[in-house]
Design a protein around this motif. Structure first.
Motif, PDB file in Angstrom:
ATOM      1  N   LYS A 298      29.443  -4.951 -26.223  1.00 23.63           N
ATOM      2  CA  LYS A 298      27.988  -4.813 -26.285  1.00 23.63           C
ATOM      3  C   LYS A 298      27.467  -4.450 -24.903  1.00 23.63           C
ATOM      4  CE  LYS A 298      28.216  -6.232 -30.542  1.00 23.63           C
ATOM      5  NZ  LYS A 298      28.122  -5.253 -31.645  1.00 23.63           N
ATOM      6  N   PHE A 299      27.251  -3.167 -24.650  1.00 23.61           N
ATOM      7  CA  PHE A 299      26.855  -2.704 -23.324  1.00 23.61           C
ATOM      8  C   PHE A 299      25.339  -2.604 -23.176  1.00 23.61           C
ATOM      9  CE2 PHE A 299      31.180  -0.914 -23.890  1.00 23.61           C
ATOM     10  CZ  PHE A 299      31.793  -1.595 -22.855  1.00 23.61           C
ATOM     11  N   LEU A 300      24.689  -1.887 -24.075  1.00 25.09           N
ATOM     12  CA  LEU A 300      23.236  -1.756 -23.986  1.00 25.09           C
ATOM     13  C   LEU A 300      22.584  -3.107 -24.234  1.00 25.09           C
ATOM     14  CD1 LEU A 300      22.813   1.666 -25.819  1.00 25.09           C
ATOM     15  CD2 LEU A 300      22.136   1.173 -23.462  1.00 25.09           C
ATOM     16  N   LEU A 301      21.712  -3.510 -23.343  1.00 27.92           N
ATOM     17  CA  LEU A 301      20.972  -4.757 -23.349  1.00 27.92           C
ATOM     18  C   LEU A 301      21.808  -5.950 -22.887  1.00 27.92           C
ATOM     19  CD1 LEU A 301      18.292  -6.210 -23.923  1.00 27.92           C
ATOM     20  CD2 LEU A 301      19.021  -6.494 -26.279  1.00 27.92           C
ATOM     21  N   ASN A 308      25.543 -13.413 -20.818  1.00 24.35           N
ATOM     22  CA  ASN A 308      24.226 -12.813 -21.011  1.00 24.35           C
ATOM     23  C   ASN A 308      23.761 -13.029 -22.448  1.00 24.35           C
ATOM     24  OD1 ASN A 308      21.869 -11.367 -20.710  1.00 24.35           O
ATOM     25  ND2 ASN A 308      22.853  -9.370 -20.942  1.00 24.35           N
ATOM     26  N   ARG A 309      22.828 -13.913 -22.632  1.00 31.90           N
ATOM     27  CA  ARG A 309      22.254 -14.176 -23.954  1.00 31.90           C
ATOM     28  C   ARG A 309      20.759 -13.910 -23.897  1.00 31.90           C
ATOM     29  NH1 ARG A 309      25.687 -16.629 -27.525  1.00 31.90           N
ATOM     30  NH2 ARG A 309      27.613 -17.542 -26.669  1.00 31.90           N
ATOM     31  N   ILE A 310      20.282 -13.162 -24.859  1.00 38.56           N
ATOM     32  CA  ILE A 310      18.873 -12.789 -24.927  1.00 38.56           C
ATOM     33  C   ILE A 310      18.144 -13.830 -25.761  1.00 38.56           C
ATOM     34  CG2 ILE A 310      17.269 -10.915 -25.453  1.00 38.56           C
ATOM     35  CD1 ILE A 310      19.454 -10.214 -23.418  1.00 38.56           C
ATOM     36  N   SER A 337      14.054 -12.710 -34.509  1.00 38.42           N
ATOM     37  CA  SER A 337      13.052 -13.731 -34.188  1.00 38.42           C
ATOM     38  C   SER A 337      11.686 -13.114 -33.949  1.00 38.42           C
ATOM     39  CB  SER A 337      13.484 -14.527 -32.958  1.00 38.42           C
ATOM     40  OG  SER A 337      14.690 -15.213 -33.193  1.00 38.42           O
ATOM     41  N   HIS A 338      11.667 -11.961 -33.295  1.00 38.11           N
ATOM     42  CA  HIS A 338      10.399 -11.330 -32.920  1.00 38.11           C
ATOM     43  C   HIS A 338      10.103 -10.063 -33.717  1.00 38.11           C
ATOM     44  CE1 HIS A 338      11.700 -13.680 -29.316  1.00 38.11           C
ATOM     45  NE2 HIS A 338      10.433 -14.061 -29.369  1.00 38.11           N
ATOM     46  N   ILE A 379      13.908  -0.989 -22.483  1.00 35.43           N
ATOM     47  CA  ILE A 379      13.405  -0.575 -23.792  1.00 35.43           C
ATOM     48  C   ILE A 379      13.067  -1.794 -24.646  1.00 35.43           C
ATOM     49  CG2 ILE A 379      13.925   0.710 -25.894  1.00 35.43           C
ATOM     50  CD1 ILE A 379      13.540   2.462 -23.399  1.00 35.43           C
ATOM     51  N   TYR A 380      13.900  -2.814 -24.593  1.00 36.19           N
ATOM     52  CA  TYR A 380      13.652  -4.030 -25.375  1.00 36.19           C
ATOM     53  C   TYR A 380      12.333  -4.685 -24.957  1.00 36.19           C
ATOM     54  CZ  TYR A 380      14.196  -8.893 -26.929  1.00 36.19           C
ATOM     55  OH  TYR A 380      14.003 -10.134 -27.475  1.00 36.19           O
ATOM     56  N   ASN A 381      12.089  -4.805 -23.668  1.00 39.61           N
ATOM     57  CA  ASN A 381      10.840  -5.408 -23.200  1.00 39.61           C
ATOM     58  C   ASN A 381       9.628  -4.582 -23.617  1.00 39.61           C
ATOM     59  OD1 ASN A 381      12.119  -7.573 -21.986  1.00 39.61           O
ATOM     60  ND2 ASN A 381      12.263  -6.590 -19.985  1.00 39.61           N
ATOM     61  N   TYR A 382       9.776  -3.244 -23.582  1.00 38.79           N
ATOM     62  CA  TYR A 382       8.682  -2.396 -24.056  1.00 38.79           C
ATOM     63  C   TYR A 382       8.423  -2.644 -25.542  1.00 38.79           C
ATOM     64  CZ  TYR A 382       6.286   1.634 -25.919  1.00 38.79           C
ATOM     65  OH  TYR A 382       5.412   2.429 -26.599  1.00 38.79           O
ATOM     66  N   GLU A 383       9.508  -2.711 -26.322  1.00 38.98           N
ATOM     67  CA  GLU A 383       9.368  -2.917 -27.760  1.00 38.98           C
ATOM     68  C   GLU A 383       8.780  -4.289 -28.090  1.00 38.98           C
ATOM     69  OE1 GLU A 383       9.848  -1.189 -30.500  1.00 38.98           O
ATOM     70  OE2 GLU A 383      10.551   0.700 -29.656  1.00 38.98           O
ATOM     71  N   ARG A 384       9.093  -5.285 -27.282  1.00 35.13           N
ATOM     72  CA  ARG A 384       8.564  -6.626 -27.530  1.00 35.13           C
ATOM     73  C   ARG A 384       7.045  -6.668 -27.443  1.00 35.13           C
ATOM     74  NH1 ARG A 384      11.328 -11.461 -26.438  1.00 35.13           N
ATOM     75  NH2 ARG A 384       9.244 -12.379 -26.642  1.00 35.13           N
ATOM     76  N   GLN A 385       6.466  -5.848 -26.547  1.00 33.15           N
ATOM     77  CA  GLN A 385       5.016  -5.907 -26.382  1.00 33.15           C
ATOM     78  C   GLN A 385       4.279  -4.765 -27.090  1.00 33.15           C
ATOM     79  OE1 GLN A 385       3.026  -3.659 -24.019  1.00 33.15           O
ATOM     80  NE2 GLN A 385       4.806  -2.318 -24.337  1.00 33.15           N
ATOM     81  N   ARG A 386       5.049  -3.842 -27.699  1.00 35.37           N
ATOM     82  CA  ARG A 386       4.425  -2.704 -28.382  1.00 35.37           C
ATOM     83  C   ARG A 386       3.749  -3.153 -29.676  1.00 35.37           C
ATOM     84  NH1 ARG A 386       5.755   1.297 -32.138  1.00 35.37           N
ATOM     85  NH2 ARG A 386       7.874   0.514 -32.515  1.00 35.37           N
ATOM     86  N   GLN A 387       2.528  -2.675 -29.889  1.00 36.12           N
ATOM     87  CA  GLN A 387       1.792  -3.012 -31.094  1.00 36.12           C
ATOM     88  C   GLN A 387       2.295  -2.188 -32.283  1.00 36.12           C
ATOM     89  OE1 GLN A 387      -0.596  -5.520 -31.272  1.00 36.12           O
ATOM     90  NE2 GLN A 387       0.191  -5.934 -29.208  1.00 36.12           N
ATOM     91  N   ARG A 388       2.443  -2.843 -33.431  1.00 38.06           N
ATOM     92  CA  ARG A 388       2.878  -2.180 -34.651  1.00 38.06           C
ATOM     93  C   ARG A 388       1.863  -2.417 -35.754  1.00 38.06           C
ATOM     94  NH1 ARG A 388       7.258  -3.807 -31.928  1.00 38.06           N
ATOM     95  NH2 ARG A 388       9.183  -2.590 -32.023  1.00 38.06           N
ATOM     96  N   ALA A 389       1.651  -1.410 -36.583  1.00 37.23           N
ATOM     97  CA  ALA A 389       0.735  -1.588 -37.715  1.00 37.23           C
ATOM     98  C   ALA A 389       1.327  -2.557 -38.730  1.00 37.23           C
ATOM     99  CB  ALA A 389       0.454  -0.235 -38.366  1.00 37.23           C
ATOM    100  N   TYR A 390       2.660  -2.498 -38.899  1.00 36.38           N
ATOM    101  CA  TYR A 390       3.340  -3.368 -39.853  1.00 36.38           C
ATOM    102  C   TYR A 390       4.615  -3.913 -39.213  1.00 36.38           C
ATOM    103  CZ  TYR A 390       0.306  -0.896 -43.125  1.00 36.38           C
ATOM    104  OH  TYR A 390      -0.784  -0.358 -43.758  1.00 36.38           O
ATOM    105  N   SER A 391       4.828  -5.201 -39.320  1.00 36.70           N
ATOM    106  CA  SER A 391       6.067  -5.793 -38.828  1.00 36.70           C
ATOM    107  C   SER A 391       7.206  -5.411 -39.765  1.00 36.70           C
ATOM    108  CB  SER A 391       5.944  -7.314 -38.760  1.00 36.70           C
ATOM    109  OG  SER A 391       4.999  -7.698 -37.796  1.00 36.70           O
ATOM    110  N   PRO A 392       8.372  -5.113 -39.216  1.00 32.68           N
ATOM    111  CA  PRO A 392       9.481  -4.701 -40.072  1.00 32.68           C
ATOM    112  C   PRO A 392      10.092  -5.863 -40.840  1.00 32.68           C
ATOM    113  CG  PRO A 392      10.224  -4.871 -37.801  1.00 32.68           C
ATOM    114  CD  PRO A 392       8.738  -5.091 -37.786  1.00 32.68           C
ATOM    115  N   ASP A 393      10.454  -5.602 -42.076  1.00 30.38           N
ATOM    116  CA  ASP A 393      11.260  -6.543 -42.846  1.00 30.38           C
ATOM    117  C   ASP A 393      12.716  -6.175 -42.576  1.00 30.38           C
ATOM    118  OD1 ASP A 393      12.719  -7.987 -44.658  1.00 30.38           O
ATOM    119  OD2 ASP A 393      11.611  -7.321 -46.431  1.00 30.38           O
ATOM    120  N   LEU A 394      13.432  -7.025 -41.833  1.00 31.73           N
ATOM    121  CA  LEU A 394      14.790  -6.731 -41.406  1.00 31.73           C
ATOM    122  C   LEU A 394      15.843  -7.415 -42.272  1.00 31.73           C
ATOM    123  CD1 LEU A 394      14.224  -7.083 -37.545  1.00 31.73           C
ATOM    124  CD2 LEU A 394      14.246  -4.979 -38.910  1.00 31.73           C
ATOM    125  N   SER A 395      15.461  -7.789 -43.478  1.00 31.07           N
ATOM    126  CA  SER A 395      16.387  -8.536 -44.340  1.00 31.07           C
ATOM    127  C   SER A 395      17.633  -7.728 -44.682  1.00 31.07           C
ATOM    128  CB  SER A 395      15.674  -8.980 -45.618  1.00 31.07           C
ATOM    129  OG  SER A 395      15.128  -7.870 -46.322  1.00 31.07           O
TER     130      SER A 395
END
Length: 406
Positions: A298-301, A308-310, A337-338, A379-395
């Motif tokens: 796991k290289f990216l992030l 290294n645990r996020i 989680s987010h 990129i992860y930090n940008y995505e964490r604060q980016r506003q979305r019209a709809y939260s994704p269902d990641l099921s």
């Protein structure tokens, strides 16, 4: 978490990278020297949870050669499952014992597999080893099952005409002509033969190229050759195609039927589990955590760092590759989680040893992996604060990793 202001799409990625240039280190300071390429896919869901993707690129060049190494193994996993589905033979599936005969001048026989639950090789166990720890022999067995001709023609038909898969991985002394041959294979349960495949030969012609790598290299006799390595007979696949292959597996409905791997829903679930699992989450094969820690591939992030645990439940559905000084990772990253998701692919050349190849003195740990960790964090930090019209269902990607048998 740092707030990052939104920038116009036409300058978005480069401006975002420049805003954090110091964190990205020497690679971003001299991207030409490190042959840097990046693709970032922003994913937005609609009110039906359908994904809509927008790609942003930095220094993307489909004509610039880099050695893809193990990244091609993801396509092998998908093509192997696809071939099982196309054969549609009762009793033949990814769990069926697969016995591979020897091929003189290429690879030895594979009649047993101590890492599998049954003690016998199978397509499923080979795929697990490929995606958990990037096992080379496991890839070679899938290459032999698929066949060089089918491997290339299937990818060409799916819209990747620039791909060239010419050889096995991690073994030396196999000539280009011998790599056209693939071993005889028998699938059997007990004494019952389910299906068998004879030795295959690939007659296809590949495009003539003048690709070179490095400034000098050590040949198989360990002699230093003071000239660039000829890469014209090496595997070839662009970062664009690797990213698209990943996207077609993660979001098969986003590509046309002709571009899609012919997989069942169970196949996708199996791939997602293998791509995102950590070595210690596998019962068979079992891996020594000292050698294969949870971020091993796991290289990216994550930067391949053991400790290294996020924060949150973050998984990388990825396939990296590293060889000849080139480090590449293609990843779909989801934070359950987010409720964050994005795709990120990059390749970087880290060989400051006068450009000499095959001496294994590359800067993967010193330069490549820290860069990938920093890029992923950005990129992860940008995505964490980016506003979305709809939260994704990641099921679709939610997996119970406590169940180690898969």
């Amino acid at each position: 978490m740092q707030t990052i202001n939104y920038l116009p799409p036409n300058s978005f990625l480069e401006s975002l990278l420049r805003s954090q240039a110091s964190r990205l280190g020497p690679v971003f300071s001299d991207p030409e020297r490190y042959q840097l390429q990046i693709i970032y896919t922003r994913i937005d869901r609609d009110d039906q949870n359908q994904p809509h993707c927008r790609d942003f690129t930095y220094r993307l060049d489909d004509h610039a050669y880099f050695y893809p190494a193990s990244t091609i193994k993801l396509a092998a996993a998908a093509l192997a499952l696809e071939k099982l589905n196309d054969l549609a033979i009762p009793g033949l599936d990814r769990h069926t014992p697969m016995l591979t005969d020897s091929l003189p001048g290429a690879t030895p026989a594979a009649f047993t597999d101590a890492t599998s639950p049954s003690g016998l090789p199978s397509i499923g166990n080979y795929i697990k080893k490929i995606l958990l720890v990037s096992d080379n022999d496991a890839f070679n067995r899938l290459y032999e099952f698929i066949g060089q001709e089918s491997f290339n023609k299937e990818l060409w038909a799916k819209g990747y005409p620039g791909v060239q898969v010419l050889h096995r991985l991690g073994v030396t002394g196999i000539s280009p002509e011998k790599n056209r041959y693939t071993n005889a294979i028998i699938f059997r349960r007990g004494r019952k033969v389910i299906w068998q495949q004879p030795i295959q030969y690939s007659p296809i012609s590949f495009s003539t190229r003048n690709d070179k790598m490095g400034k000098a290299y050590y040949n198989e006799e360990k002699k230093l050759i003071q000239a660039p390595m000829d890469a014209s007979l090496k595997n070839r696949v662009s970062l664009s195609d690797l990213h698209k292959i990943l996207k077609s597996i993660i979001f098969p409905d986003l590509v046309t039927k002709s571009q899609r791997f012919r997989l069942k829903e169970d196949d996708y679930g199996f791939l997602y589990r293998c791509m995102s699992a950590q070595p210690e989450e596998s019962e068979r094969p079992t891996y020594d955590p000292a050698a294969f820690h949870h971020n091993y591939v796991k290289f990216l992030l994550f930067g391949a760092e053991k400790n290294n645990r996020i924060s949150g439940d973050v998984r990388s559905f990825n396939k990296p590759g590293w060889a000849y000084g080139t480090l590449t990772d293609i990843a779909y990253i989801a934070d359950f989680s987010h409720q964050v998701e994005f795709m990120l692919s990059t390749t970087v050349y880290v060989n400051d040893n006068n450009g000499i190849l095959s001496d294994e003195n590359y800067q993967f740990k010193q330069i490549g992996e820290p860069f990938m960790q920093a890029l992923g964090e950005l990129i992860y930090n940008y995505e964490r604060q980016r506003q979305r019209a709809y939260s994704p269902d990641l099921s679709r990607f939610t997996i119970d990793y406590s169940k180690k048998a898969f």
